[in-house]
Design a protein around this motif. Structure first.
Motif, PDB file in Angstrom:
ATOM      1  N   ASP A 291       0.863  -1.180   0.000  1.00 16.91           N
ATOM      2  CA  ASP A 291       0.000   0.000   0.000  1.00 16.91           C
ATOM      3  C   ASP A 291       0.899   1.231   0.000  1.00 16.91           C
ATOM      4  OD1 ASP A 291      -1.706   2.131   0.491  1.00 16.91           O
ATOM      5  OD2 ASP A 291      -2.924   1.049   1.956  1.00 16.91           O
ATOM      6  N   PRO A 292       0.879   2.038  -1.067  1.00 13.98           N
ATOM      7  CA  PRO A 292       1.773   3.195  -1.154  1.00 13.98           C
ATOM      8  C   PRO A 292       1.542   4.239  -0.064  1.00 13.98           C
ATOM      9  CG  PRO A 292       0.126   3.264  -2.908  1.00 13.98           C
ATOM     10  CD  PRO A 292       0.017   1.909  -2.261  1.00 13.98           C
ATOM     11  N   THR A 293       0.426   4.145   0.653  1.00 12.09           N
ATOM     12  CA  THR A 293       0.168   5.062   1.765  1.00 12.09           C
ATOM     13  C   THR A 293       1.323   5.049   2.755  1.00 12.09           C
ATOM     14  OG1 THR A 293      -2.194   4.586   1.523  1.00 12.09           O
ATOM     15  CG2 THR A 293      -1.527   5.708   3.528  1.00 12.09           C
TER      16      THR A 293
ATOM     17  N   GLU B 264      -0.207  12.724  -6.087  1.00 10.88           N
ATOM     18  CA  GLU B 264      -1.554  13.006  -6.603  1.00 10.88           C
ATOM     19  C   GLU B 264      -2.090  11.824  -7.402  1.00 10.88           C
ATOM     20  OE1 GLU B 264      -3.529  15.371  -5.823  1.00 10.88           O
ATOM     21  OE2 GLU B 264      -2.085  16.582  -4.703  1.00 10.88           O
ATOM     22  N   GLU B 265      -1.210  11.163  -8.156  1.00 11.32           N
ATOM     23  CA  GLU B 265      -1.631   9.977  -8.916  1.00 11.32           C
ATOM     24  C   GLU B 265      -2.092   8.865  -7.982  1.00 11.32           C
ATOM     25  OE1 GLU B 265       1.550   8.728 -11.392  1.00 11.32           O
ATOM     26  OE2 GLU B 265       1.599  10.580 -12.582  1.00 11.32           O
ATOM     27  N   LYS B 266      -1.341   8.646  -6.909  1.00 17.38           N
ATOM     28  CA  LYS B 266      -1.698   7.585  -5.960  1.00 17.38           C
ATOM     29  C   LYS B 266      -2.986   7.923  -5.213  1.00 17.38           C
ATOM     30  CE  LYS B 266       1.835   5.192  -7.102  1.00 17.38           C
ATOM     31  NZ  LYS B 266       1.660   4.007  -7.981  1.00 17.38           N
ATOM     32  N   ALA B 267      -3.167   9.190  -4.891  1.00 15.46           N
ATOM     33  CA  ALA B 267      -4.366   9.603  -4.158  1.00 15.46           C
ATOM     34  C   ALA B 267      -5.628   9.364  -4.982  1.00 15.46           C
ATOM     35  CB  ALA B 267      -4.259  11.074  -3.771  1.00 15.46           C
ATOM     36  N   ALA B 268      -5.498   9.458  -6.288  1.00 19.64           N
ATOM     37  CA  ALA B 268      -6.662   9.281  -7.160  1.00 19.64           C
ATOM     38  C   ALA B 268      -7.154   7.838  -7.186  1.00 19.64           C
ATOM     39  CB  ALA B 268      -6.312   9.737  -8.581  1.00 19.64           C
ATOM     40  N   GLU B 269      -6.303   6.902  -6.768  1.00 20.32           N
ATOM     41  CA  GLU B 269      -6.680   5.489  -6.853  1.00 20.32           C
ATOM     42  C   GLU B 269      -6.665   4.755  -5.509  1.00 20.32           C
ATOM     43  OE1 GLU B 269      -2.265   3.875  -8.199  1.00 20.32           O
ATOM     44  OE2 GLU B 269      -3.594   4.751  -9.699  1.00 20.32           O
ATOM     45  N   ASN B 270      -6.396   5.485  -4.415  1.00 19.55           N
ATOM     46  CA  ASN B 270      -6.257   4.843  -3.113  1.00 19.55           C
ATOM     47  C   ASN B 270      -6.885   5.741  -2.058  1.00 19.55           C
ATOM     48  OD1 ASN B 270      -5.048   4.229  -0.462  1.00 19.55           O
ATOM     49  ND2 ASN B 270      -3.709   2.824  -1.561  1.00 19.55           N
ATOM     50  N   ASP B 271      -7.967   5.273  -1.430  1.00 18.25           N
ATOM     51  CA  ASP B 271      -8.710   6.110  -0.479  1.00 18.25           C
ATOM     52  C   ASP B 271      -7.880   6.456   0.743  1.00 18.25           C
ATOM     53  OD1 ASP B 271     -11.229   7.363   0.472  1.00 18.25           O
ATOM     54  OD2 ASP B 271     -11.089   5.820   2.027  1.00 18.25           O
ATOM     55  N   TRP B 272      -7.146   5.481   1.289  1.00 19.72           N
ATOM     56  CA  TRP B 272      -6.309   5.760   2.459  1.00 19.72           C
ATOM     57  C   TRP B 272      -5.242   6.785   2.112  1.00 19.72           C
ATOM     58  CZ3 TRP B 272      -5.983   6.072   7.376  1.00 19.72           C
ATOM     59  CH2 TRP B 272      -6.666   5.184   8.232  1.00 19.72           C
ATOM     60  N   PHE B 273      -4.604   6.627   0.970  1.00 18.35           N
ATOM     61  CA  PHE B 273      -3.576   7.567   0.539  1.00 18.35           C
ATOM     62  C   PHE B 273      -4.170   8.979   0.455  1.00 18.35           C
ATOM     63  CE2 PHE B 273      -0.480   9.727  -1.947  1.00 18.35           C
ATOM     64  CZ  PHE B 273       0.702   9.006  -1.889  1.00 18.35           C
TER      65      PHE B 273
END
Length: 355
Positions: free
Chosen positions: A105-107, A319-328
């Motif tokens: 998880d990239p978070t 920003e890219e990761k935030a668009a696809e990961n709710d926790w991020f």
């Protein structure tokens, strides 16, 4: 018929019950525990003023009731998979960099620091006063079923110890560098050729020429691994890692075996260790640049263009990761709100002085 109890007898009974409850609580508070701690380190400051210092603080604060045996990387499990070792119950505790789990998880890198992070002072404030540590704990429990809290924090890292000079974006092209976390993707997007490996493998890889350069820790932290002996150049500043909080992970069953007061003791010991590490590293870093120059290393400051590009690439990646990961997205928004709150701090805290 309503039964009547003498008031004196009632009070005596109540006192006895309270006494028994207090005795039970006291007995619980005196429980003894022996834990094993897996780490991602074979030695150096992360071990000495991180994992081992924490174990010593816990033993002292508990008057010896809680002991923690600290194991170097690879003893109980792979250095990059400490959270897995703890989750499996091989060790009750672990000391790791949370960003090693970014592939799951990239978070993770938002808690561990990346090219778009703020500095260590702001990270400490966000973690302990801005709700960051609570978010970290909730994320770890939900995604990994582990108890988590900060343990140890770095100031900005050295960008690279390198066999080749690196100043410009052109110098990064094709550079074989050891790194971890989000910088694996971000540096690749900037033209580098990154790989990852545990800390203990980095020196021989540099010595053999299998890699051109490495990032690892701060100026002072990088003295003990001896990178200066197999590289000529020290590249600063660490735009890839402006801060690096590390993490204590605890097996859920082991955590639940502790009384509430002992859980609070663990939190207090982790906080003390974290603040001590920050103060120690800051002081020792101030002395370390001279050491590298004395060893014959050349210190190079990255061109401003590289510094700007690295941060911009980090923010775009986030920003890219935030668009696809709710926790991020939730964690990134919290950090953005914090950054906005602190946006004027330079005006009311920094006094200009003549150099």
């Amino acid at each position: 018929m309503k039964l009547k109890f003498p008031r004196r007898a009632f009070l005596a009974g109540a006192a006895l019950s309270a006494g028994l409850a207090l005795a039970g609580a006291s007995a619980s508070a005196q429980d003894t525990h022996s834990f094993k701690m897996a780490t991602g380190w074979s030695g150096g400051p992360l071990m000495e003023i991180g994992a081992k210092a924490f174990a010593e603080n816990v033993e002292r604060m508990s008057d010896g009731r809680i002991t923690i045996e600290v194991f170097p990387a690879g003893t109980l499990g792979p250095g990059l998979k400490v959270s897995e070792t703890v989750n499996n119950g091989v060790a009750e505790m672990g000391h790791t960099w949370i960003g090693y789990d970014w592939g799951i998880d990239p978070t993770a890198v938002l808690f561990g620091g990346f090219a778009g992070s703020f500095d260590s002072e702001r990270m400490l404030h966000w973690l302990y006063r801005g709700g960051g540590a609570d978010m970290q704990a909730a994320w770890r429990m939900e995604r990994f079923n582990l108890v988590s809290m900060p343990l140890f924090i770095r100031t900005s890292e050295v960008f690279l110890h390198s066999r080749k000079p690196v100043r410009t974006l052109e110098d990064l092209q094709g550079l074989k560098l050891r790194t971890a976390g989000a910088w694996l993707e971000i540096s690749k997007s900037m033209g580098a050729a990154p790989v990852t490996m545990p800390g203990g493998d980095v020196y021989p890889a540099l010595e053999r020429g299998a890699i051109d350069a490495t990032e690892w820790g701060t100026l002072w932290e990088n003295i003990s691994p001896g990178f200066h002996r197999v590289t000529k150049y020290v590249i600063i500043p660490g735009v890839h890692q402006p801060t690096a909080p590390f993490e204590l992970v605890i097996n859920n069953d082991a955590w639940n075996s502790l009384s509430e007061s002992d859980q609070a003791l663990i939190r207090d010991a982790a906080f003390k260790t974290t603040m001590d590490s920050w103060l120690t590293i800051g002081q020792e870093d101030a002395k370390a640049l001279a050491f590298f120059r004395e060893q014959g290393n050349e210190v190079i400051e990255l061109d401003p263009e590289v510094q700007y590009e690295a941060r911009e690439a980090g923010l775009a990646w986030a920003e890219e990761k935030a668009a696809e990961n709710d926790w991020f997205k939730r964690v990134l928004e919290s950090q953005k709100e914090f950054a906005d709150l602190w946006k004027d701090s330079g005006r009311y805290r920094n006094v200009k002085v003549r150099q």
